[in-house]
Design an enzyme around this catalytic site. Structure first.
Site, PDB file in Angstrom:
ATOM      1  N   TYR A   5      34.170  50.762  31.820  1.00 36.20           N
ATOM      2  CA  TYR A   5      34.342  49.692  32.818  1.00 36.20           C
ATOM      3  C   TYR A   5      34.356  50.298  34.225  1.00 36.20           C
ATOM      4  O   TYR A   5      33.704  49.780  35.149  1.00 36.20           O
ATOM      5  CB  TYR A   5      35.644  48.937  32.530  1.00 36.20           C
ATOM      6  N   SER A  43      35.397  45.820  41.645  1.00 33.68           N
ATOM      7  CA  SER A  43      36.792  45.830  41.178  1.00 33.68           C
ATOM      8  C   SER A  43      37.483  46.998  41.866  1.00 33.68           C
ATOM      9  O   SER A  43      36.808  47.919  42.352  1.00 33.68           O
ATOM     10  CB  SER A  43      36.809  46.056  39.658  1.00 33.68           C
TER      11      SER A  43
HETATM   12  P1  NAD Z   1      36.676  36.088  32.620  1.00 32.71           P
HETATM   13  O1  NAD Z   1      36.547  36.820  31.343  1.00 32.71           O
HETATM   14  O2  NAD Z   1      37.812  35.152  32.826  1.00 32.71           O
HETATM   15  O3  NAD Z   1      35.320  35.300  32.957  1.00 32.71           O
HETATM   16  C1  NAD Z   1      34.080  35.940  32.845  1.00 32.71           C
HETATM   17  C2  NAD Z   1      33.001  34.910  32.598  1.00 32.71           C
HETATM   18  O4  NAD Z   1      31.754  35.618  32.484  1.00 32.71           O
HETATM   19  C3  NAD Z   1      33.192  34.133  31.297  1.00 32.71           C
HETATM   20  O5  NAD Z   1      33.031  32.752  31.510  1.00 32.71           O
HETATM   21  C4  NAD Z   1      32.121  34.699  30.375  1.00 32.71           C
HETATM   22  O6  NAD Z   1      31.637  33.771  29.422  1.00 32.71           O
HETATM   23  C5  NAD Z   1      31.047  35.085  31.369  1.00 32.71           C
HETATM   24  N1  NAD Z   1      30.130  36.108  30.835  1.00 32.71           N
HETATM   25  C6  NAD Z   1      30.442  37.192  30.083  1.00 32.71           C
HETATM   26  N2  NAD Z   1      29.336  37.848  29.740  1.00 32.71           N
HETATM   27  C7  NAD Z   1      28.290  37.185  30.297  1.00 32.71           C
HETATM   28  C8  NAD Z   1      26.878  37.375  30.316  1.00 32.71           C
HETATM   29  N3  NAD Z   1      26.312  38.393  29.639  1.00 32.71           N
HETATM   30  N4  NAD Z   1      26.109  36.503  30.997  1.00 32.71           N
HETATM   31  C9  NAD Z   1      26.669  35.461  31.649  1.00 32.71           C
HETATM   32  N5  NAD Z   1      27.997  35.210  31.652  1.00 32.71           N
HETATM   33  C10 NAD Z   1      28.793  36.070  30.996  1.00 32.71           C
HETATM   34  O7  NAD Z   1      36.693  37.235  33.747  1.00 32.71           O
HETATM   35  P2  NAD Z   1      37.216  37.237  35.264  1.00 32.71           P
HETATM   36  O8  NAD Z   1      38.520  37.908  35.274  1.00 32.71           O
HETATM   37  O9  NAD Z   1      37.042  35.907  35.896  1.00 32.71           O
HETATM   38  O10 NAD Z   1      36.182  38.286  35.879  1.00 32.71           O
HETATM   39  C11 NAD Z   1      35.079  37.919  36.695  1.00 32.71           C
HETATM   40  C12 NAD Z   1      34.543  39.169  37.356  1.00 32.71           C
HETATM   41  O11 NAD Z   1      35.573  39.755  38.164  1.00 32.71           O
HETATM   42  C13 NAD Z   1      34.100  40.257  36.371  1.00 32.71           C
HETATM   43  O12 NAD Z   1      32.937  40.906  36.864  1.00 32.71           O
HETATM   44  C14 NAD Z   1      35.284  41.209  36.362  1.00 32.71           C
HETATM   45  O13 NAD Z   1      34.908  42.517  35.984  1.00 32.71           O
HETATM   46  C15 NAD Z   1      35.737  41.110  37.813  1.00 32.71           C
HETATM   47  N6  NAD Z   1      37.147  41.507  38.009  1.00 32.71           N
HETATM   48  C16 NAD Z   1      38.163  40.864  37.380  1.00 32.71           C
HETATM   49  C17 NAD Z   1      39.470  41.276  37.607  1.00 32.71           C
HETATM   50  C18 NAD Z   1      40.671  40.628  36.939  1.00 32.71           C
HETATM   51  O14 NAD Z   1      41.786  41.174  37.023  1.00 32.71           O
HETATM   52  N7  NAD Z   1      40.543  39.488  36.300  1.00 32.71           N
HETATM   53  C19 NAD Z   1      39.723  42.355  38.458  1.00 32.71           C
HETATM   54  C20 NAD Z   1      38.658  42.984  39.073  1.00 32.71           C
HETATM   55  C21 NAD Z   1      37.366  42.542  38.859  1.00 32.71           C
END
Ligand code: NAD
Length: 256
Positions: free
Chosen positions: A156, A143
């Site tokens: 985080y 991230s």
């Molecule tokens: P989201 O919450 O929309 O989706 C995350 C998914 O991971 C969900 O389907 C959830 O059920 C699953 N999950 C959670 N805990 C889990 C576990 N213990 N085992 C297996 N699955 C699990 O999140 P997103 O925004 O799509 O984020 C995806 C990745 O991208 C994450 O690592 C997040 O930190 C990173 N990220 C997101 C953003 C953003 O702005 N959305 C920015 C930077 C990084």
């Protein structure tokens, strides 16, 4: 012939958001996709979306913070499709917002268990298999919070800095074995996670777009598909000299 014909890709946390978009993109490019999530219904929905579009996919439940479930996930992918070429360690949680001194131990433990240890366990299981099979690609979801600080998000931020560190180490240790490990650093992306952060930060007064658009030099947050495009490219034969790279996909956020 599509770029990933005959290849298998595994995406953790692909029941929603960036993971789902990545699974759909891999399938559209010809890969057989192993969709994994802790939420069975969400994961099965992703599989149905891939099948409806004419692609190949299966669902396997796994909690990335559980070593046995992660080992079974990699074994299940290989059982079903005979190989594992590409892995994306995407599952993650955001936790609660509070200044460091007000954070709870439980929030720290939950975030580190899933984001940092979960990525570590996935890397181990994937690398153990890829050492036997002769190589592969792995993309970790870091991230912009792995590159700089964000007030209120200390656990985080710590977890994403850890993901970047283990990406670099795995790349150094296994590049010569034909395993390319890289990480992507999204800025604000339009998913449930960003909605949760915006709602916590503004007590529900602003949407993620209202709060986060102006903070990005491009003037908007990103889409899950814009991150998926980079992840799939890093996993592709077009990126064979990419190793240990930490790539922002953030509308200019860390250029500021
Ligand atoms: P989201 O919450 O929309 O989706 C995350 C998914 O991971 C969900 O389907 C959830 O059920 C699953 N999950 C959670 N805990 C889990 C576990 N213990 N085992 C297996 N699955 C699990 O999140 P997103 O925004 O799509 O984020 C995806 C990745 O991208 C994450 O690592 C997040 O930190 C990173 N990220 C997101 C953003 C953003 O702005 N959305 C920015 C930077 C990084």
């Amino acid at each position: 012939m599509a770029m990933f014909d005959g290849k298998t890709a595994l995406v953790t946390g692909s029941g929603a958001g960036i993971g789902r978009a990545t699974a759909l993109k891999f399938a559209a490019e010809g890969a057989s996709v192993v969709v994994s999530d802790i939420h069975v219904q969400a994961g099965e929905e992703t599989v149905s979306m891939i099948h409806s579009a004419g692609g190949k996919a299966m669902f396997q439940h796994a909690d990335v913070s559980n070593a046995e479930e992660v080992a079974a996930l990699v074994a299940g992918a290989v059982d079903q499709y005979g190989r594992l070429d590409c892995a994306v360690n995407n599952a993650g949680i955001e936790g609660t917002i509070a200044p460091l001194a007000d954070q709870t131990e439980a929030n720290y433990d939950a975030i580190m268990r899933i984001n940092a240890k979960g990525t570590y366990l996935c890397l181990q299981a994937e690398i153990r298999y890829m050492l036997q099979s002769g190589g592969g690609t792995i993309v970790n979801l870091a991230s912009v919070a792995g590159l700089i600080g964000f007030p209120g998000l200390s656990p985080y931020v710590a977890s994403k800095h850890a993901v970047i560190g283990m990406t670099r180490n795995a790349a150094l240790e296994y590049g010569k074995a034909g395993i390319r490990v890289n990480a992507v650093c999204p800025g604000g992306i339009d998913t449930r996670m960003l909605d949760s952060l915006a709602s916590q930060a503004t007590a529900g007064a602003q949407t993620s777009s209202q709060m986060m658009d102006p903070l990005h030099p491009l003037g908007r947050i990103g889409t899950p598909e814009e991150v998926a495009n980079l992840i799939v490219w890093l996993s592709s034969p077009e990126a064979t000299f990419m190793l240990g790279a930490i790539v922002p996909v953030d509308g200019g956020y860390v250029a500021q």
